[in-house]
Design a protein around this motif. Structure first.
Motif, PDB file in Angstrom:
ATOM      1  N   ILE B  99      10.891  30.685  80.873  1.00 31.74           N
ATOM      2  CA  ILE B  99      10.853  29.573  80.206  1.00 31.74           C
ATOM      3  C   ILE B  99       9.513  28.930  79.716  1.00 31.74           C
ATOM      4  N   ALA B 100       8.378  29.102  80.978  1.00 30.43           N
ATOM      5  CA  ALA B 100       7.281  28.648  80.564  1.00 30.43           C
ATOM      6  C   ALA B 100       6.633  29.114  79.443  1.00 30.43           C
ATOM      7  N   LEU B 101       6.908  30.592  79.125  1.00 38.31           N
ATOM      8  CA  LEU B 101       6.334  31.273  77.991  1.00 38.31           C
ATOM      9  C   LEU B 101       7.151  30.701  76.576  1.00 38.31           C
ATOM     10  N   VAL B 102       8.254  30.551  76.931  1.00 33.50           N
ATOM     11  CA  VAL B 102       9.131  30.110  75.525  1.00 33.50           C
ATOM     12  C   VAL B 102       8.611  28.751  75.253  1.00 33.50           C
ATOM     13  N   ILE B 103       8.763  27.720  76.145  1.00 27.73           N
ATOM     14  CA  ILE B 103       8.303  26.458  76.019  1.00 27.73           C
ATOM     15  C   ILE B 103       6.789  26.347  75.212  1.00 27.73           C
ATOM     16  N   ALA B 104       5.949  27.253  75.848  1.00 27.47           N
ATOM     17  CA  ALA B 104       4.567  27.279  75.339  1.00 27.47           C
ATOM     18  C   ALA B 104       4.534  27.638  73.881  1.00 27.47           C
ATOM     19  N   ILE B 105       5.293  28.811  73.596  1.00 26.39           N
ATOM     20  CA  ILE B 105       5.266  29.435  72.333  1.00 26.39           C
ATOM     21  C   ILE B 105       5.873  28.424  71.247  1.00 26.39           C
ATOM     22  N   PHE B 106       6.927  27.794  71.764  1.00 27.31           N
ATOM     23  CA  PHE B 106       7.825  26.428  70.961  1.00 27.31           C
ATOM     24  C   PHE B 106       6.642  25.419  70.384  1.00 27.31           C
ATOM     25  N   ILE B 107       5.984  25.130  71.513  1.00 25.18           N
ATOM     26  CA  ILE B 107       4.915  23.913  71.335  1.00 25.18           C
ATOM     27  C   ILE B 107       4.051  24.455  70.337  1.00 25.18           C
ATOM     28  N   GLN B 108       3.453  25.597  70.476  1.00 28.92           N
ATOM     29  CA  GLN B 108       2.532  26.253  69.648  1.00 28.92           C
ATOM     30  C   GLN B 108       3.047  26.178  68.229  1.00 28.92           C
ATOM     31  N   LEU B 109       4.316  26.816  68.267  1.00 29.81           N
ATOM     32  CA  LEU B 109       4.902  26.882  66.640  1.00 29.81           C
ATOM     33  C   LEU B 109       4.895  25.486  66.087  1.00 29.81           C
ATOM     34  N   VAL B 110       5.448  24.530  66.868  1.00 30.26           N
ATOM     35  CA  VAL B 110       5.627  22.977  66.254  1.00 30.26           C
ATOM     36  C   VAL B 110       4.245  22.552  65.825  1.00 30.26           C
ATOM     37  N   PHE B 111       3.124  22.907  66.718  1.00 31.38           N
ATOM     38  CA  PHE B 111       1.948  22.458  66.321  1.00 31.38           C
ATOM     39  C   PHE B 111       1.290  23.000  65.168  1.00 31.38           C
ATOM     40  N   GLY B 112       1.755  24.315  65.046  1.00 29.42           N
ATOM     41  CA  GLY B 112       1.025  25.278  63.932  1.00 29.42           C
ATOM     42  C   GLY B 112       1.759  24.777  62.530  1.00 29.42           C
ATOM     43  N   ILE B 113       3.097  24.606  62.630  1.00 34.11           N
ATOM     44  CA  ILE B 113       3.633  24.036  61.639  1.00 34.11           C
ATOM     45  C   ILE B 113       3.067  22.676  61.200  1.00 34.11           C
ATOM     46  N   LEU B 114       2.978  21.807  62.139  1.00 29.50           N
ATOM     47  CA  LEU B 114       2.357  20.418  61.742  1.00 29.50           C
ATOM     48  C   LEU B 114       1.014  20.720  61.089  1.00 29.50           C
ATOM     49  N   PHE B 115       0.103  21.437  61.806  1.00 33.17           N
ATOM     50  CA  PHE B 115      -1.208  21.815  61.257  1.00 33.17           C
ATOM     51  C   PHE B 115      -1.257  22.524  60.015  1.00 33.17           C
ATOM     52  N   LEU B 116      -0.383  23.295  59.840  1.00 34.15           N
ATOM     53  CA  LEU B 116      -0.688  24.013  58.378  1.00 34.15           C
ATOM     54  C   LEU B 116       0.139  22.917  57.382  1.00 34.15           C
ATOM     55  N   SER B 117       0.976  22.363  57.606  1.00 32.03           N
ATOM     56  CA  SER B 117       1.561  21.463  56.649  1.00 32.03           C
ATOM     57  C   SER B 117       0.735  20.338  56.248  1.00 32.03           C
ATOM     58  N   THR B 118      -0.025  19.761  57.270  1.00 31.10           N
ATOM     59  CA  THR B 118      -1.159  18.792  57.031  1.00 31.10           C
ATOM     60  C   THR B 118      -2.429  19.425  56.143  1.00 31.10           C
ATOM     61  N   PHE B 119      -2.455  20.687  56.482  1.00 28.48           N
ATOM     62  CA  PHE B 119      -3.779  21.375  55.824  1.00 28.48           C
ATOM     63  C   PHE B 119      -3.399  21.662  54.704  1.00 28.48           C
ATOM     64  N   VAL B 120      -2.203  21.910  54.317  1.00 34.37           N
ATOM     65  CA  VAL B 120      -1.692  22.171  52.989  1.00 34.37           C
ATOM     66  C   VAL B 120      -2.060  20.939  52.069  1.00 34.37           C
ATOM     67  N   PHE B 140      -3.607  21.704  71.247  1.00 39.00           N
ATOM     68  CA  PHE B 140      -3.152  23.090  71.205  1.00 39.00           C
ATOM     69  C   PHE B 140      -3.668  23.980  72.424  1.00 39.00           C
ATOM     70  N   ILE B 141      -4.820  24.159  72.859  1.00 36.69           N
ATOM     71  CA  ILE B 141      -5.418  24.794  73.910  1.00 36.69           C
ATOM     72  C   ILE B 141      -4.763  23.955  75.246  1.00 36.69           C
ATOM     73  N   VAL B 142      -4.877  22.555  75.223  1.00 36.90           N
ATOM     74  CA  VAL B 142      -4.756  22.023  76.869  1.00 36.90           C
ATOM     75  C   VAL B 142      -3.267  22.352  76.994  1.00 36.90           C
ATOM     76  N   VAL B 143      -2.357  21.829  76.039  1.00 36.19           N
ATOM     77  CA  VAL B 143      -0.783  21.853  76.132  1.00 36.19           C
ATOM     78  C   VAL B 143      -0.524  23.291  76.514  1.00 36.19           C
ATOM     79  N   PHE B 144      -1.065  24.537  75.938  1.00 34.41           N
ATOM     80  CA  PHE B 144      -0.569  25.746  76.059  1.00 34.41           C
ATOM     81  C   PHE B 144      -1.045  26.058  77.380  1.00 34.41           C
ATOM     82  N   PHE B 145      -2.166  26.230  77.972  1.00 32.29           N
ATOM     83  CA  PHE B 145      -2.663  26.521  79.257  1.00 32.29           C
ATOM     84  C   PHE B 145      -1.880  25.689  80.356  1.00 32.29           C
ATOM     85  N   SER B 146      -1.645  24.537  80.145  1.00 32.21           N
ATOM     86  CA  SER B 146      -1.128  23.467  81.071  1.00 32.21           C
ATOM     87  C   SER B 146       0.139  23.884  81.576  1.00 32.21           C
ATOM     88  N   ILE B 147       0.962  24.122  80.498  1.00 38.15           N
ATOM     89  CA  ILE B 147       2.497  24.259  80.583  1.00 38.15           C
ATOM     90  C   ILE B 147       2.389  25.539  81.578  1.00 38.15           C
TER      91      ILE B 147
END
Lengths: 106, 217
Positions: B99-120, B140-147
């Protein structure tokens, strides 16, 4: 007027499973209850029991079908893996519930 | 262990949780995790410094760190396990880690999409490079490792996350090349070396405290 005194059945504690009512065995069973299985060395390290002491408790628990002892080899080294049987798991849960009930109502 | 039983048996659920947690923490008792992540963090730091200095950022360092994984596994099998024993954790623990891995990946994906959409949408906007980019990297980094640290009971992941997050955050803010190199050296290098040293001390202490037993069972 009669005072409402909560009823406490003191003899309830006599009904707990005597096999489990020993600190070392509670320690062993608590560990085995929360993991899938563990080998002899791991249980020894976690409980702090000596080899002979642990061995004798495990024999008693195995004779009562509470645990299952699986002998195997990890490479060339023999490994003794221990796990709670389904029956043992249920019996230990019942024991914990009984003790909790008894002391909780004191 | 059993000396405290009388006091805690009443709270059996939390007591059993403590027993499970103590058993699980043996995964980190030998310090190999700390050494591995220490080297990893140092490797990332060296790569970022090379990038800042305009040098080739080939994957040599990342690859050499990845090569450490088999060494890490061999140490676990041949040095750690014969000393502390073998344990198979419950499905609850395995699910918890998954679950930790899934949540961490999910958060990274959400941040990634937000980041890329802003960048574009805002590639040239100063606000992006000055604020959004560093803040996003930090989170990105803090949330990923903390979770992951929270779920797998490995507290030093908070330190890794925080050090990496602050490093990336500050590096993007400063313009001065020397200052940014120093920041990276401090946040990644210092933390990495600290973790590695901690791991090495734990490893040596582990070898001393847990000699290979001669069991006749």
């Amino acid at each position: 007027m009669e005072k409402n005194i909560p009823e406490h059945n003191i003899s309830q504690i006599l009904e707990v499973e005597r096999l489990f009512h020993e600190p070392a065995r509670i320690a062993i069973l608590s560990l085995l209850y929360v993991v899938e299985s563990a080998d002899f060395l791991f249980i020894m390290n976690q409980t702090g029991l000596t080899q002979g002491n642990l061995s004798s408790h495990l024999n008693k628990l195995e004779e009562s079908s509470v645990i299952e002892v699986i002998k195997s080899f990890a490479g060339k080294r023999p490994r003794t893996t221990i796990k709670l049987t389904a029956e043992g798991r249920l019996r230990f849960k019942n024991y914990v519930d009984s003790v909790k009930d008894f002391f909780g109502s004191l | 262990m059993y000396n405290k039983l009388n006091c805690v048996i009443m709270e059996s659920k939390s007591y059993l949780n403590l027993v499970e947690s103590k058993a699980y923490r043996t995964v980190f008792i030998d310090g190999t995790f700390d050494m591995f992540f220490g080297l990893f963090l140092t490797g990332v730091g060296v790569n970022v410094v090379r990038l800042k200095m305009g040098m080739d950022t080939s994957n040599a360092i990342t690859l050499s760190v990845l090569l450490l994984i088999p060494i890490f596994i061999l140490v676990k099998i041949f040095l750690t396990m014969p000393r502390i024993g073998y344990v198979k954790f419950s499905m609850t623990r395995i699910k918890r880690n998954f679950i930790a891995l899934v949540i961490a990946i999910f958060i990274q994906l959400v941040f990634g999409i937000l980041f890329l959409s802003t960048f574009v949408r805002l590639p040239e906007v100063e606000l992006f490079s000055k604020v959004i980019n560093p803040v996003t990297q930090f989170i990105f980094i803090v949330v990923f490792f903390s979770i992951i640290g929270f779920f797998i009971d490995y507290n030093r992941f908070y330190l890794i996350g925080l050090a990496g997050g602050i490093g990336l955050f500050l590096v993007d803010l400063v313009v001065n090349k020397l200052a940014s190199i120093l920041i990276v050296a401090f946040s990644f290098g210092f933390t990495g070396i600290f973790l590695f040293t901690t791991g090495l001390i734990l490893f040596l202490r582990f070898l001393k405290d847990y000699p290979k037993p001669d069991l006749s069972v």
